[in-house]
Design an enzyme around this catalytic site. Structure first.
Site, PDB file in Angstrom:
ATOM      1  N   TYR A  34     -63.973  45.937   9.237  1.00  0.00           N
ATOM      2  CA  TYR A  34     -63.351  44.840   9.970  1.00  0.00           C
ATOM      3  C   TYR A  34     -61.913  44.644   9.526  1.00  0.00           C
ATOM      4  O   TYR A  34     -61.457  45.253   8.554  1.00  0.00           O
ATOM      5  CB  TYR A  34     -64.164  43.554   9.814  1.00  0.00           C
ATOM      6  CG  TYR A  34     -64.007  42.836   8.479  1.00  0.00           C
ATOM      7  CD1 TYR A  34     -64.565  43.342   7.309  1.00  0.00           C
ATOM      8  CD2 TYR A  34     -63.287  41.644   8.382  1.00  0.00           C
ATOM      9  CE1 TYR A  34     -64.428  42.683   6.100  1.00  0.00           C
ATOM     10  CE2 TYR A  34     -63.139  40.974   7.171  1.00  0.00           C
ATOM     11  CZ  TYR A  34     -63.718  41.504   6.035  1.00  0.00           C
ATOM     12  OH  TYR A  34     -63.576  40.840   4.836  1.00  0.00           O
ATOM     13  N   LYS A 149     -62.517  48.049   3.905  1.00  0.00           N
ATOM     14  CA  LYS A 149     -62.757  46.681   4.390  1.00  0.00           C
ATOM     15  C   LYS A 149     -64.075  46.687   5.165  1.00  0.00           C
ATOM     16  O   LYS A 149     -64.126  46.637   6.400  1.00  0.00           O
ATOM     17  CB  LYS A 149     -61.579  46.177   5.234  1.00  0.00           C
ATOM     18  CG  LYS A 149     -61.535  44.644   5.266  1.00  0.00           C
ATOM     19  CD  LYS A 149     -60.180  44.125   5.653  1.00  0.00           C
ATOM     20  CE  LYS A 149     -60.174  42.631   5.926  1.00  0.00           C
ATOM     21  NZ  LYS A 149     -60.551  41.765   4.812  1.00  0.00           N
ATOM     22  N   GLU A 181     -60.438  41.100  -8.159  1.00  0.00           N
ATOM     23  CA  GLU A 181     -59.878  40.248  -7.100  1.00  0.00           C
ATOM     24  C   GLU A 181     -60.825  39.070  -6.897  1.00  0.00           C
ATOM     25  O   GLU A 181     -61.841  38.963  -7.575  1.00  0.00           O
ATOM     26  CB  GLU A 181     -59.681  41.042  -5.814  1.00  0.00           C
ATOM     27  CG  GLU A 181     -60.981  41.608  -5.256  1.00  0.00           C
ATOM     28  CD  GLU A 181     -60.805  42.487  -4.031  1.00  0.00           C
ATOM     29  OE1 GLU A 181     -59.760  42.407  -3.373  1.00  0.00           O
ATOM     30  OE2 GLU A 181     -61.737  43.244  -3.724  1.00  0.00           O
ATOM     31  N   LEU A 205     -59.622  45.469  -2.637  1.00  0.00           N
ATOM     32  CA  LEU A 205     -59.083  45.713  -1.303  1.00  0.00           C
ATOM     33  C   LEU A 205     -57.562  45.611  -1.403  1.00  0.00           C
ATOM     34  O   LEU A 205     -57.044  44.651  -1.989  1.00  0.00           O
ATOM     35  CB  LEU A 205     -59.591  44.655  -0.318  1.00  0.00           C
ATOM     36  CG  LEU A 205     -59.069  44.895   1.097  1.00  0.00           C
ATOM     37  CD1 LEU A 205     -59.820  46.033   1.771  1.00  0.00           C
ATOM     38  CD2 LEU A 205     -59.159  43.639   1.937  1.00  0.00           C
TER      39      LEU A 205
END
Ligand code: PDD
Length: 285
Positions: A34, A149, A181, A205
């Site tokens: 996505y 992703k 993250e 990411l």
């Protein structure tokens, strides 16, 4: 929820009427990818970078890319057009398609499922920005391909839920003692005026804002270093920041109940946030 007109497999339809077959591999296996793209006054911000990341994610899991950049942009523009005056976030979702349930990729060509919707982009308020936000920390429990992703977001969902249960905005994650993250944003620290973030690799990411912030540092004479960041360095930082499409750049002033720096959003945050607003205004790509 805005019952907007969404795009699903070649058709524009009201969100409330959009349907996918239950054997869609996105539904069954989370087998898809996505993107989330901010739209300011009808224009997609950093669109080419989001497109490049979408293409990388599709290639990484061998889903044939159903559209070229021009086609993707025209579909996005169609979905966004009714809200041209508002800030929106476009959500693009591509799965491998529909097939009998079996884990390995089905033999023969499948038609990927393509879904695009838009929602109002609700940015953090000025009051939130003035005070900074709180976060908790936790061990990163996700897989080893966080650079994709992927729509398989269970690890991220559980991290976000952990943050929600603590009444804070994000869960900052560590793997083997080093910062990765947050559940849906990149994390930055500032020490002695130097901005630092974990290197771009399979453990995080690569946010589209990661690249933008690198550019903003270069343009504003701010020093940036990508390197592994130990857990203690986060607590000893002068500033901690989050970045994402929906948070833009956001200052973190409390982590695990402990004050970061002097407890106020810091000067590097202020400089970068201002530069970010400048980039938005120019809609640079
Ligand atoms: N999330 N890391 C993770 C795990 C993310 O999910 C995101 C974005 C980012 C920041 O990427 P970007 O700068 O391209 O937004 C980093 C989006 C907003 C989401 O899942 O809704």
């Amino acid at each position: 929820m805005q019952d907007s007109i969404v795009y699903l497999n070649g058709v524009m339809t009201p969100l409330s009427e959009a349907r996918i077959p239950v054997l869609d591999r996105g539904f069954i296996f989370g087998d898809g990818v996505y993107e989330v793209i901010p739209i300011y006054a009808g224009k997609a911000f950093r669109a080419q970078h989001h497109m490049a990341r979408l293409f990388r994610s599709l290639a990484a899991i061998d889903i044939p890319n159903p559209h070229n950049v021009e086609e993707w942009m025209s579909l996005i523009n169609k979905v966004v057009a009714p809200y041209a005056q508002d800030d929106q976030m476009v959500y693009i979702h591509v799965t491998r398609g529909v097939a009998k349930r079996a884990h390995a990729f089905p033999k023969g060509a499948l038609t990927p499922t393509v879904f695009i919707m838009t929602n109002p982009l609700v940015l953090p308020s000025d009051a939130v920005r003035a005070k900074g936000v709180s976060c908790v920390t936790m061990e990163d429990q996700r897989w080893l391909h966080c650079e994709i992703k992927s729509i398989s977001l269970l690890g991220n969902v559980l991290a976000a839920q952990n943050a929600a249960e603590h009444g804070v905005v994000e869960a900052i994650q560590f793997r083997d003692g080093f910062l990765t993250e947050a559940s849906s944003s990149n994390v930055w620290i500032v020490k002695d005026k130097v901005l630092m973030a974990p290197p771009k690799n399979n453990l995080i990411l690569e946010g589209i804002r990661y690249g933008l912030i690198e550019e903003l540092c270069a343009a504003n004479d701010l020093q940036f270093i990508a390197r592994k960041i130990a857990r203690a360095e986060v607590f000893e930082a002068d500033e901690v920041l989050l970045s994402s499409a929906t948070k833009e750049i956001l200052p973190v002033t409390v982590v695990d109940g402990k004050t970061i720096g002097n407890g106020q959003p810091g000067p590097i945050y202020k400089q970068l946030y201002q530069a970010y607003q400048g980039a938005k205004a120019a809609l640079i790509d």
